[in-house]
Write a protein that holds these residues in place. Structure first.
Motif, PDB file in Angstrom:
ATOM      1  N   ILE C  73     -65.205   0.041  21.615  1.00  0.00           N
ATOM      2  CA  ILE C  73     -64.680   0.116  22.987  1.00  0.00           C
ATOM      3  C   ILE C  73     -64.028  -1.218  23.316  1.00  0.00           C
ATOM      4  CG2 ILE C  73     -65.299   0.270  25.429  1.00  0.00           C
ATOM      5  CD1 ILE C  73     -67.565   2.198  24.573  1.00  0.00           C
ATOM      6  N   VAL C  74     -62.808  -1.147  23.862  1.00  0.00           N
ATOM      7  CA  VAL C  74     -62.107  -2.350  24.320  1.00  0.00           C
ATOM      8  C   VAL C  74     -62.358  -2.452  25.825  1.00  0.00           C
ATOM      9  CG1 VAL C  74     -59.884  -3.481  24.573  1.00  0.00           C
ATOM     10  CG2 VAL C  74     -60.371  -2.144  22.507  1.00  0.00           C
ATOM     11  N   ALA C  75     -63.131  -3.451  26.225  1.00  0.00           N
ATOM     12  CA  ALA C  75     -63.635  -3.497  27.595  1.00  0.00           C
ATOM     13  C   ALA C  75     -62.778  -4.346  28.526  1.00  0.00           C
ATOM     14  CB  ALA C  75     -65.084  -3.976  27.592  1.00  0.00           C
ATOM     15  N   CYS C  76     -61.474  -4.131  28.458  1.00  0.00           N
ATOM     16  CA  CYS C  76     -60.584  -4.709  29.462  1.00  0.00           C
ATOM     17  C   CYS C  76     -59.816  -3.553  30.080  1.00  0.00           C
ATOM     18  CB  CYS C  76     -59.615  -5.697  28.820  1.00  0.00           C
ATOM     19  SG  CYS C  76     -58.349  -6.242  29.980  1.00  0.00           S
ATOM     20  N   PHE C  77     -59.752  -3.527  31.408  1.00  0.00           N
ATOM     21  CA  PHE C  77     -59.144  -2.380  32.083  1.00  0.00           C
ATOM     22  C   PHE C  77     -57.661  -2.221  31.755  1.00  0.00           C
ATOM     23  CE2 PHE C  77     -57.856   0.422  35.515  1.00  0.00           C
ATOM     24  CZ  PHE C  77     -58.922   1.304  35.561  1.00  0.00           C
ATOM     25  N   ASP C  78     -57.012  -3.295  31.296  1.00  0.00           N
ATOM     26  CA  ASP C  78     -55.589  -3.209  30.922  1.00  0.00           C
ATOM     27  C   ASP C  78     -55.414  -2.548  29.553  1.00  0.00           C
ATOM     28  OD1 ASP C  78     -55.416  -4.694  33.204  1.00  0.00           O
ATOM     29  OD2 ASP C  78     -54.621  -6.493  32.250  1.00  0.00           O
ATOM     30  N   ASP C  79     -56.508  -2.204  28.882  1.00  0.00           N
ATOM     31  CA  ASP C  79     -56.442  -1.630  27.530  1.00  0.00           C
ATOM     32  C   ASP C  79     -55.643  -2.519  26.594  1.00  0.00           C
ATOM     33  OD1 ASP C  79     -57.985   0.471  28.436  1.00  0.00           O
ATOM     34  OD2 ASP C  79     -56.323   1.885  28.611  1.00  0.00           O
ATOM     35  N   THR C  80     -55.844  -3.802  26.767  1.00  0.00           N
ATOM     36  CA  THR C  80     -55.155  -4.820  25.979  1.00  0.00           C
ATOM     37  C   THR C  80     -55.397  -4.641  24.489  1.00  0.00           C
ATOM     38  OG1 THR C  80     -55.559  -6.319  27.798  1.00  0.00           O
ATOM     39  CG2 THR C  80     -54.935  -7.312  25.706  1.00  0.00           C
ATOM     40  N   GLY C  81     -54.352  -4.635  23.721  1.00  0.00           N
ATOM     41  CA  GLY C  81     -54.486  -4.630  22.266  1.00  0.00           C
ATOM     42  C   GLY C  81     -54.990  -3.313  21.697  1.00  0.00           C
ATOM     43  N   LEU C  82     -54.997  -2.280  22.491  1.00  0.00           N
ATOM     44  CA  LEU C  82     -55.601  -1.017  22.065  1.00  0.00           C
ATOM     45  C   LEU C  82     -54.893  -0.414  20.846  1.00  0.00           C
ATOM     46  CD1 LEU C  82     -57.770   1.080  22.666  1.00  0.00           C
ATOM     47  CD2 LEU C  82     -56.258   2.082  24.370  1.00  0.00           C
ATOM     48  N   ASP C  83     -53.569  -0.410  20.867  1.00  0.00           N
ATOM     49  CA  ASP C  83     -52.845   0.178  19.734  1.00  0.00           C
ATOM     50  C   ASP C  83     -53.091  -0.620  18.453  1.00  0.00           C
ATOM     51  OD1 ASP C  83     -51.463   2.516  20.735  1.00  0.00           O
ATOM     52  OD2 ASP C  83     -50.265   1.173  21.954  1.00  0.00           O
ATOM     53  N   ALA C  84     -53.092  -1.926  18.566  1.00  0.00           N
ATOM     54  CA  ALA C  84     -53.344  -2.757  17.380  1.00  0.00           C
ATOM     55  C   ALA C  84     -54.756  -2.532  16.856  1.00  0.00           C
ATOM     56  CB  ALA C  84     -53.119  -4.228  17.716  1.00  0.00           C
ATOM     57  N   ALA C  85     -55.705  -2.435  17.766  1.00  0.00           N
ATOM     58  CA  ALA C  85     -57.088  -2.201  17.347  1.00  0.00           C
ATOM     59  C   ALA C  85     -57.202  -0.870  16.618  1.00  0.00           C
ATOM     60  CB  ALA C  85     -58.011  -2.231  18.564  1.00  0.00           C
ATOM     61  N   ARG C  86     -56.540   0.141  17.137  1.00  0.00           N
ATOM     62  CA  ARG C  86     -56.618   1.456  16.485  1.00  0.00           C
ATOM     63  C   ARG C  86     -56.014   1.425  15.087  1.00  0.00           C
ATOM     64  NH1 ARG C  86     -55.480   4.814  21.960  1.00  0.00           N
ATOM     65  NH2 ARG C  86     -57.641   5.351  22.388  1.00  0.00           N
ATOM     66  N   ALA C  87     -55.005   0.573  14.888  1.00  0.00           N
ATOM     67  CA  ALA C  87     -54.390   0.500  13.558  1.00  0.00           C
ATOM     68  C   ALA C  87     -55.356  -0.061  12.525  1.00  0.00           C
ATOM     69  CB  ALA C  87     -53.119  -0.350  13.620  1.00  0.00           C
ATOM     70  N   MET C  88     -56.381  -0.788  12.965  1.00  0.00           N
ATOM     71  CA  MET C  88     -57.281  -1.476  12.037  1.00  0.00           C
ATOM     72  C   MET C  88     -58.416  -0.610  11.512  1.00  0.00           C
ATOM     73  SD  MET C  88     -57.767  -5.116  13.907  1.00  0.00           S
ATOM     74  CE  MET C  88     -58.898  -5.709  12.637  1.00  0.00           C
ATOM     75  N   THR C  89     -58.608   0.560  12.099  1.00  0.00           N
ATOM     76  CA  THR C  89     -59.816   1.319  11.782  1.00  0.00           C
ATOM     77  C   THR C  89     -59.576   2.816  11.938  1.00  0.00           C
ATOM     78  OG1 THR C  89     -62.067   1.814  12.558  1.00  0.00           O
ATOM     79  CG2 THR C  89     -60.562   0.911  14.180  1.00  0.00           C
ATOM     80  N   ALA C  90     -60.297   3.588  11.164  1.00  0.00           N
ATOM     81  CA  ALA C  90     -60.270   5.038  11.361  1.00  0.00           C
ATOM     82  C   ALA C  90     -61.329   5.463  12.377  1.00  0.00           C
ATOM     83  CB  ALA C  90     -60.503   5.756  10.040  1.00  0.00           C
ATOM     84  N   LYS C  91     -62.192   4.547  12.772  1.00  0.00           N
ATOM     85  CA  LYS C  91     -63.189   4.871  13.783  1.00  0.00           C
ATOM     86  C   LYS C  91     -62.500   5.058  15.135  1.00  0.00           C
ATOM     87  CE  LYS C  91     -66.336   4.460  10.766  1.00  0.00           C
ATOM     88  NZ  LYS C  91     -66.696   3.125  10.291  1.00  0.00           N
ATOM     89  N   PRO C  92     -63.071   5.861  15.999  1.00  0.00           N
ATOM     90  CA  PRO C  92     -62.487   5.967  17.345  1.00  0.00           C
ATOM     91  C   PRO C  92     -62.516   4.620  18.064  1.00  0.00           C
ATOM     92  CG  PRO C  92     -64.108   7.709  16.980  1.00  0.00           C
ATOM     93  CD  PRO C  92     -64.226   6.747  15.826  1.00  0.00           C
ATOM     94  N   VAL C  93     -61.461   4.349  18.801  1.00  0.00           N
ATOM     95  CA  VAL C  93     -61.382   3.160  19.660  1.00  0.00           C
ATOM     96  C   VAL C  93     -60.989   3.646  21.047  1.00  0.00           C
ATOM     97  CG1 VAL C  93     -60.385   0.868  19.990  1.00  0.00           C
ATOM     98  CG2 VAL C  93     -60.543   1.829  17.674  1.00  0.00           C
ATOM     99  N   VAL C  94     -61.789   3.279  22.041  1.00  0.00           N
ATOM    100  CA  VAL C  94     -61.528   3.745  23.405  1.00  0.00           C
ATOM    101  C   VAL C  94     -61.345   2.543  24.318  1.00  0.00           C
ATOM    102  CG1 VAL C  94     -62.467   5.073  25.350  1.00  0.00           C
ATOM    103  CG2 VAL C  94     -62.923   5.816  22.996  1.00  0.00           C
ATOM    104  N   GLY C  95     -60.308   2.585  25.142  1.00  0.00           N
ATOM    105  CA  GLY C  95     -60.103   1.544  26.147  1.00  0.00           C
ATOM    106  C   GLY C  95     -60.771   1.942  27.448  1.00  0.00           C
TER     107      GLY C  95
END
Lengths: 237, 237, 237, 237, 237, 237
Positions: C73-95
């Motif tokens: 979970i990316v715990a910034c309300f702006d969903d900062t870096g969310l796309d980059a984080a998702r590129a790093m892992t096959a695990k779910p990433v939620v902003g």
């Protein structure tokens, strides 16, 4: 030409007024058949009432088909059950909500809607989105006068609607759609008072239904409104 | 936590499979109650069936309220009767159509939907528009396999869905939502075969319902889903 | 199940409060791992801070991958870096921003957001547009209380947020999303005070992450979030 | 007038070609300063590379501010880090992605984009949505030639781009935007070959930056691009 | 480079001020040719005036083609006749309305427009919709000062525009576009007073025209702006 | 009721066919007055022709006002000059393009348009966007048969339109709008052949005009269509 106008609620006096408003604008040779379900909510105030009214509405559509009408009008501003009604017939079916949006957009670049209860506004906004008029509609106002109080002079309905039309004009709206079949009789008076188009969906729907019939346009059966896959089961309910 | 999952059609075997799929993903301590109406269409194929199913669905919502569930799931991909159901309860109510769109958009930048009949595609497209996912959804495909044939191996359902997933990938879709509760059991196999997320709305809805309950979020009663103005009249129907 | 919740700013007390809020709603058997970058802005107030936080965030994602978590979970309300984080892992990433919009739209037909600084509002509006919720969100309000002042009683944060919720209700919003991870602990009190759903993104994100894991949905690697073409280079920075 | 054009990747030969393309269209008296980060990805292929490039990009913006330039150009078609860059300066900052969309829409009613990798297409589509050009852009095509292979004749880049322009024309596109700074030198040849406008974002950005400077327009500091609240912390990274 | 800037109304003093504003921002070596029709409305206030001005505008486009200019600017904020003008020439043609929207969106995340008469606001809103800037534009304000009164100090134009810029800032607008060629000379003073970008379309259009010419981009002839099918018939009118 | 239907081009035979199609669907008591300009293009093929036709069209509107008609129809599918025409009169004015979109959307959930030249498609697409039907229209097809060849059997117009209707159905369109007044006489034959609604804008416009007149709705004078500020100047041209 015969047009069935179906009030999906069970309040007979309202059906009478709707049919009278419809007849007043019908062209020579058009007969208006006012109908209403035997069972269902007395008024449609929000999506729960809307859902409860649909079965009765569809039974009236089926009955009108047997009577051999040329078109149907669903006389609830929420356009309740419209898709299901269209699936039952190849005849044109027009909702008074959609009718008013089509009509007002032909005479006003932007418009407001003035409806009854606040809880109905999002239903109307959803329809406006689906039909494509979101960018033309500045706001959906609610008087918070219940449907069945509209024709009670003590409700002050005319004045409250008039106030909201004034606010609509202040917001730049060039026209107004009255958001309930029960407001039909106010339209001409409000239009005179404010000098902008004030559209009643009942009368607009009559004109649209006549247009579709005269142009020999029928409801498409090739997609979402295709004939139901199972035999009619309305009598089972 | 107890979650009622209501299959709005009357096919008991389908209800069983839906409830089983739901139970398989529920978290420890969550009970799934599979329910279905006593009367109504055996399958929901288009807006007419959808309309006929609503009264039965609402009666099941009312019954589940009495049973004291924490949340309700409407297990028809068209999200039939969802607004009316929400008006009846302060408990969260989740539709499996909306659930699948929310879920797939968290794991795929764009997606396709693969549903049963062509006539249902516009219903789904309308919902996608109202929910806001139009720009994420590349296309709603139909297999044209009837709902009740999905679990008949002779229908070739798995293969036809698989073909349409292949076309979805060719169109650039990064994920797929299966557009019918009856496709739930295909999801994992299709996901393995194609290597992209394949979302089943039933299981997604369970997760969303649990999320809402754990976050102590209940259906807003301040607007469109306000408590109906008239006493419950379901028994009159 | 193990979920890493990464606060992309470097304020440890805030990370602690975020992790506690997350743990409070996690289902039995779910472990919450609160994490934060070693280097970066103390708070994310606008796109410049957001950009500076991304490298640290991604290093924490990489570290959590090594730890073997099931979701991030990316715990910034702006969903900062969310796309980059998702590129790093096959695990779910939620902003947490997206989580709050998904959650509130399930319990409220329309909503407002109440965030911290005015300069963050357009970042949030851009996200709302990309995710598809523009027509559901009436307005993004700002309290203009800095992130790190939220838990200072002298800031009057609760009262200011409460005032803006009142304005949201006046605008017809049926629910509110709190626009900062640092507001998580206010949610239940505000919900009680105003009687409409008040969504905290941290808790909503936990529920969404659990849902994705239980449904065995992983981040699509077929498109924008494909594995980076060059070997990980985070250590070079 | 002095304009810094910053290639956010670290491939010096590409920076040289970008600066040359920019200088070729600059008006008399405009100096072009080609710059690139010391550290970062050699090419930006998807959101992970994009995120890693931002810190280096921002340091170059800061350095160019010290040099006293009149405007900055971010020479990555994804407009990576554009909002953060704008927050650092009151000088105009133009991204080459946005520049190409603005330019092509002035000479073509509808357009396609031809970019490098498929994984970049959704990044571009998101930007097009945020900027408002979705209804003008028919499709974002990918050649799937890596950025650093574009100037390798063996990659067949010119021919592959040319093929996709042909498909764009078949779809009714009246113009094309080349979706990578490394394609700048192909623009005129492709334009001659196909007889429709082929826009290179590098040269368009130079014209837009000059326009903003001559009109004495500077980046608004009243909203999302306000000066960061904390002192510059770039040196801490 | 030679750029014809055509004022589609017949008020010569206004043409003079427009040409002067244009010349003030043109780059070295660019000549500005101010032109106006011999016959037509003195000012363009709404769609009727706009329609009446088009024939004269097109004749000036034709004349400027003969003179051999490199680009044309249509100096009415409504972008009157822009599509027809583009059909007449392969040279770039820029409208000052569109120019201002492109320019302001590069320096302000959201903006308002301040125009002359209320009746012009919907024309501008329609253009903003077609160009794609609806989500960036918070509101189109009208001063209700007629076009030809703008340079009459007694009209209080500067102050009224300034008031509406104040309201724009209160609404969160980060920039303003001045909605009439006759407001060009107010732009710098208003910008100094309010500290946000205030864009004049005349000067922005000069910069855009120069950009297109330097990038060797010409109006696409492959679609809507194709050469007319019949020989020029302007002389018949 | 008297309705003027104005063909904005100067081809008298086409005016005759348009008026005949209109008269065939008019209700009892409605007189159709077919009119055309004395001077202007023989056909409207793209925005240049459209612009040249407007002055003649407006003169016919003025003349019909003097004759005392109850409504006007602009019989060009591009709805050329519609806003200007509305500014001249309080009587309803209906364009045949808009009429066909309103009509088809009442009988088909989605539709395609089949028009004449490719260069007209973007004009129609722009109108569809402004009117709000973009999400209902799957595609605007062009036969590339010139307007004046439509009634020449050698052009194969019926067959080419029929082919494109077949493609429309393949794309899921449930109805079709014929995109030229000169196609009116094909509508019924095509409808019979394909079994889906095929809308001709001329006849639809007659029905809409009758509807507006019967509902006593007139063009709003409070906004964009306000009476022009200067005395009529048509005679000066």
């Amino acid at each position: 030409m015969r047009i069935a106008i179906i009030n999906p609620n069970t309040t007979a006096s309202m059906t009478g007024r709707i049919a009278a408003a419809a007849a007043a604008v019908a062209s020579p040779g058009t007969d208006i058949l006012g109908r209403q379900p035997a069972v269902g909510p007395e008024a449609i105030e929000g999506p729960f009432d809307g859902a409860l009214s649909v079965l009765g509405l569809l039974k009236e559509i089926a009955a009108a088909e047997v009577e051999g009408v040329d078109a149907h009008i669903v006389a609830c501003f929420d356009d309740t059950g419209l898709d299901a009604a269209r699936a039952m017939t190849a005849k044109p079916v027009v909702g008074i909500g959609e009718a008013s949006f089509h009509a007002v957009s032909l005479v006003a670049h932007s418009f407001c809607v003035v409806t009854t209860l606040s809880r109905s506004a999002p239903v109307i906004e959803d329809n406006i989105l689906r039909y494509g008029f979101s960018h033309r509609c500045r706001r959906v106002f609610a008087t918070d006068i219940p449907v069945l109080e509209l024709d009670n002079p003590a409700s002050g309905a005319f004045e409250k609607i008039s106030d909201l039309i004034r606010r609509s004009i202040d917001m730049g709206a060039e026209g107004v759609a009255l958001g309930c079949a029960g407001m039909a009789e106010f339209a001409q008076g409000l239009q005179r008072e404010h000098g902008i188009p004030v559209v009643d969906g009942v009368t607009a729907a009559v004109g649209l239904a006549e247009m579709l019939v005269r142009c020999r346009l029928s409801t498409s059966k090739s997609g979402v409104w295709a004939q139901p896959t199972r035999p009619y089961v309305l009598e089972r309910f």
